[in-house]
Design a protein around this motif. Structure first.
Motif, PDB file in Angstrom:
ATOM      1  N   ASP A 134       0.834  -1.205   0.000  1.00  0.00           N
ATOM      2  CA  ASP A 134       0.000   0.000   0.000  1.00  0.00           C
ATOM      3  C   ASP A 134       0.869   1.255   0.000  1.00  0.00           C
ATOM      4  O   ASP A 134       0.574   2.228  -0.714  1.00  0.00           O
ATOM      5  CB  ASP A 134      -0.929   0.010   1.215  1.00  0.00           C
ATOM      6  CG  ASP A 134      -2.035  -1.018   1.107  1.00  0.00           C
ATOM      7  OD1 ASP A 134      -2.320  -1.478  -0.009  1.00  0.00           O
ATOM      8  OD2 ASP A 134      -2.616  -1.365   2.163  1.00  0.00           O
ATOM      9  N   LEU A 135       1.928   1.247   0.796  1.00  0.00           N
ATOM     10  CA  LEU A 135       2.843   2.387   0.829  1.00  0.00           C
ATOM     11  C   LEU A 135       3.535   2.563  -0.518  1.00  0.00           C
ATOM     12  O   LEU A 135       3.645   3.683  -1.026  1.00  0.00           O
ATOM     13  CB  LEU A 135       3.872   2.211   1.947  1.00  0.00           C
ATOM     14  CG  LEU A 135       4.912   3.319   2.073  1.00  0.00           C
ATOM     15  CD1 LEU A 135       4.250   4.667   2.313  1.00  0.00           C
ATOM     16  CD2 LEU A 135       5.886   2.995   3.182  1.00  0.00           C
ATOM     17  N   MET A 136       3.975   1.469  -1.118  1.00  0.00           N
ATOM     18  CA  MET A 136       4.634   1.567  -2.424  1.00  0.00           C
ATOM     19  C   MET A 136       3.663   2.042  -3.501  1.00  0.00           C
ATOM     20  O   MET A 136       4.039   2.805  -4.394  1.00  0.00           O
ATOM     21  CB  MET A 136       5.258   0.222  -2.787  1.00  0.00           C
ATOM     22  CG  MET A 136       6.444  -0.119  -1.898  1.00  0.00           C
ATOM     23  SD  MET A 136       7.197  -1.689  -2.275  1.00  0.00           S
ATOM     24  CE  MET A 136       7.945  -1.338  -3.831  1.00  0.00           C
ATOM     25  N   ASN A 137       2.402   1.626  -3.424  1.00  0.00           N
ATOM     26  CA  ASN A 137       1.393   2.123  -4.367  1.00  0.00           C
ATOM     27  C   ASN A 137       1.168   3.618  -4.162  1.00  0.00           C
ATOM     28  O   ASN A 137       0.975   4.355  -5.132  1.00  0.00           O
ATOM     29  CB  ASN A 137       0.085   1.360  -4.199  1.00  0.00           C
ATOM     30  CG  ASN A 137       0.158  -0.032  -4.768  1.00  0.00           C
ATOM     31  OD1 ASN A 137       0.924  -0.306  -5.685  1.00  0.00           O
ATOM     32  ND2 ASN A 137      -0.628  -0.939  -4.209  1.00  0.00           N
ATOM     33  N   GLY A 138       1.192   4.072  -2.907  1.00  0.00           N
ATOM     34  CA  GLY A 138       1.068   5.501  -2.633  1.00  0.00           C
ATOM     35  C   GLY A 138       2.234   6.291  -3.219  1.00  0.00           C
ATOM     36  O   GLY A 138       2.049   7.391  -3.747  1.00  0.00           O
ATOM     37  N   LEU A 139       3.434   5.725  -3.141  1.00  0.00           N
ATOM     38  CA  LEU A 139       4.601   6.376  -3.751  1.00  0.00           C
ATOM     39  C   LEU A 139       4.440   6.468  -5.263  1.00  0.00           C
ATOM     40  O   LEU A 139       4.717   7.503  -5.871  1.00  0.00           O
ATOM     41  CB  LEU A 139       5.879   5.608  -3.408  1.00  0.00           C
ATOM     42  CG  LEU A 139       6.380   5.720  -1.977  1.00  0.00           C
ATOM     43  CD1 LEU A 139       7.533   4.749  -1.744  1.00  0.00           C
ATOM     44  CD2 LEU A 139       6.803   7.140  -1.683  1.00  0.00           C
ATOM     45  N   ARG A 140       3.973   5.389  -5.868  1.00  0.00           N
ATOM     46  CA  ARG A 140       3.785   5.384  -7.321  1.00  0.00           C
ATOM     47  C   ARG A 140       2.712   6.387  -7.727  1.00  0.00           C
ATOM     48  O   ARG A 140       2.870   7.112  -8.703  1.00  0.00           O
ATOM     49  CB  ARG A 140       3.414   3.983  -7.807  1.00  0.00           C
ATOM     50  CG  ARG A 140       3.324   3.910  -9.334  1.00  0.00           C
ATOM     51  CD  ARG A 140       2.900   2.568  -9.823  1.00  0.00           C
ATOM     52  NE  ARG A 140       1.538   2.346  -9.361  1.00  0.00           N
ATOM     53  CZ  ARG A 140       1.026   1.167  -9.093  1.00  0.00           C
ATOM     54  NH1 ARG A 140       1.758   0.097  -9.234  1.00  0.00           N
ATOM     55  NH2 ARG A 140      -0.210   1.037  -8.704  1.00  0.00           N
ATOM     56  N   ASP A 141       1.610   6.442  -6.967  1.00  0.00           N
ATOM     57  CA  ASP A 141       0.545   7.395  -7.267  1.00  0.00           C
ATOM     58  C   ASP A 141       1.031   8.833  -7.136  1.00  0.00           C
ATOM     59  O   ASP A 141       0.537   9.721  -7.839  1.00  0.00           O
ATOM     60  CB  ASP A 141      -0.656   7.167  -6.347  1.00  0.00           C
ATOM     61  CG  ASP A 141      -1.344   5.832  -6.611  1.00  0.00           C
ATOM     62  OD1 ASP A 141      -1.128   5.253  -7.706  1.00  0.00           O
ATOM     63  OD2 ASP A 141      -2.086   5.362  -5.718  1.00  0.00           O
ATOM     64  N   SER A 142       1.991   9.073  -6.260  1.00  0.00           N
ATOM     65  CA  SER A 142       2.553  10.419  -6.088  1.00  0.00           C
ATOM     66  C   SER A 142       3.594  10.732  -7.157  1.00  0.00           C
ATOM     67  O   SER A 142       4.073  11.863  -7.228  1.00  0.00           O
ATOM     68  CB  SER A 142       3.188  10.554  -4.707  1.00  0.00           C
ATOM     69  OG  SER A 142       2.213  10.380  -3.704  1.00  0.00           O
ATOM     70  N   GLY A 143       3.975   9.734  -7.967  1.00  0.00           N
ATOM     71  CA  GLY A 143       4.930   9.967  -9.056  1.00  0.00           C
ATOM     72  C   GLY A 143       6.352   9.568  -8.743  1.00  0.00           C
ATOM     73  O   GLY A 143       7.244   9.770  -9.557  1.00  0.00           O
ATOM     74  N   TYR A 144       6.590   8.984  -7.578  1.00  0.00           N
ATOM     75  CA  TYR A 144       7.943   8.568  -7.201  1.00  0.00           C
ATOM     76  C   TYR A 144       8.118   7.102  -7.564  1.00  0.00           C
ATOM     77  O   TYR A 144       7.592   6.220  -6.904  1.00  0.00           O
ATOM     78  CB  TYR A 144       8.185   8.799  -5.704  1.00  0.00           C
ATOM     79  CG  TYR A 144       8.208  10.264  -5.358  1.00  0.00           C
ATOM     80  CD1 TYR A 144       9.372  11.007  -5.516  1.00  0.00           C
ATOM     81  CD2 TYR A 144       7.063  10.902  -4.904  1.00  0.00           C
ATOM     82  CE1 TYR A 144       9.393  12.354  -5.212  1.00  0.00           C
ATOM     83  CE2 TYR A 144       7.077  12.251  -4.604  1.00  0.00           C
ATOM     84  CZ  TYR A 144       8.233  12.975  -4.766  1.00  0.00           C
ATOM     85  OH  TYR A 144       8.262  14.310  -4.476  1.00  0.00           O
ATOM     86  N   LEU A 145       8.856   6.860  -8.647  1.00  0.00           N
ATOM     87  CA  LEU A 145       9.030   5.494  -9.150  1.00  0.00           C
ATOM     88  C   LEU A 145      10.379   4.896  -8.791  1.00  0.00           C
ATOM     89  O   LEU A 145      10.572   3.694  -8.940  1.00  0.00           O
ATOM     90  CB  LEU A 145       8.844   5.477 -10.671  1.00  0.00           C
ATOM     91  CG  LEU A 145       7.477   5.961 -11.164  1.00  0.00           C
ATOM     92  CD1 LEU A 145       7.433   5.948 -12.676  1.00  0.00           C
ATOM     93  CD2 LEU A 145       6.366   5.119 -10.583  1.00  0.00           C
ATOM     94  N   LYS A 146      11.312   5.720  -8.347  1.00  0.00           N
ATOM     95  CA  LYS A 146      12.637   5.212  -7.981  1.00  0.00           C
ATOM     96  C   LYS A 146      12.642   4.930  -6.485  1.00  0.00           C
ATOM     97  O   LYS A 146      12.824   5.834  -5.672  1.00  0.00           O
ATOM     98  CB  LYS A 146      13.728   6.202  -8.363  1.00  0.00           C
ATOM     99  CG  LYS A 146      13.891   6.352  -9.856  1.00  0.00           C
ATOM    100  CD  LYS A 146      15.088   7.187 -10.181  1.00  0.00           C
ATOM    101  CE  LYS A 146      15.301   7.194 -11.684  1.00  0.00           C
ATOM    102  NZ  LYS A 146      16.536   7.873 -12.027  1.00  0.00           N
TER     103      LYS A 146
END
Length: 152
Positions: free
Chosen positions: A119-131
């Motif tokens: 869930d946290l990693m999906n939140g990062l991806r949704d915010s645009g942080y892919l690295k």
């Protein structure tokens, strides 16, 4: 007539045709091929994560790394500051000056379940942080323990 029923002039009984009809087998194989062609792209993972192998040398650390920590109570911290889940993207934008190419170093407690981490990693991806780099402790490989004594 190919594949037809043969009549014997001297006999009123029908003779059996001993040829295998391969058309249904080809149809099944083509359907399976289409199913696998459609399902294969769905099996790929969509999250970009840089995970070095255990024998790889450490990558050079950036001047100001962004540490994102998922604690055992499922609270999130950026550096030393606790951040609510809803405002994670805004706090990351402040910390990185809205540079989406910044690598985020993600740490999680051992007691955190896999679903919370995803869930946290999906939140990062949704915010645009892919690295995203997952952080762990380096440890020596486990040594095999030789059995001692005779087993009875």
């Amino acid at each position: 007539m190919a594949g037809g029923i043969r009549h014997n002039a001297s006999d009123d009984d029908l003779q059996e045709n001993h040829e295998i009809n391969v058309t249904p087998f080809i149809d099944v194989m083509l359907v399976l091929l289409i199913i696998f062609m459609v399902a294969a792209p769905l099996a790929t993972v969509d999250i970009n994560v840089d995970l070095p192998a255990s024998t790889a040398q450490s990558a050079p650390r950036p001047e100001k790394p962004v540490w994102l920590t998922l604690k055992g109570d499922k609270s999130i911290a950026i550096g030393d500051d606790t951040v609510p889940h809803e405002t994670l993207g805004r706090f990351l934008d402040q910390r990185t000056q809205s540079d989406k190419e910044t690598r985020i170093f993600l740490r999680a407690d051992k007691s955190v379940d896999y679903g919370s981490l995803m869930d946290l990693m999906n939140g990062l991806r949704d915010s645009g942080y892919l690295k995203v780099a997952l952080v762990g402790l380096e440890s020596a490989p486990a040594q095999q323990i030789a059995p001692s004594g005779n087993a009875q």
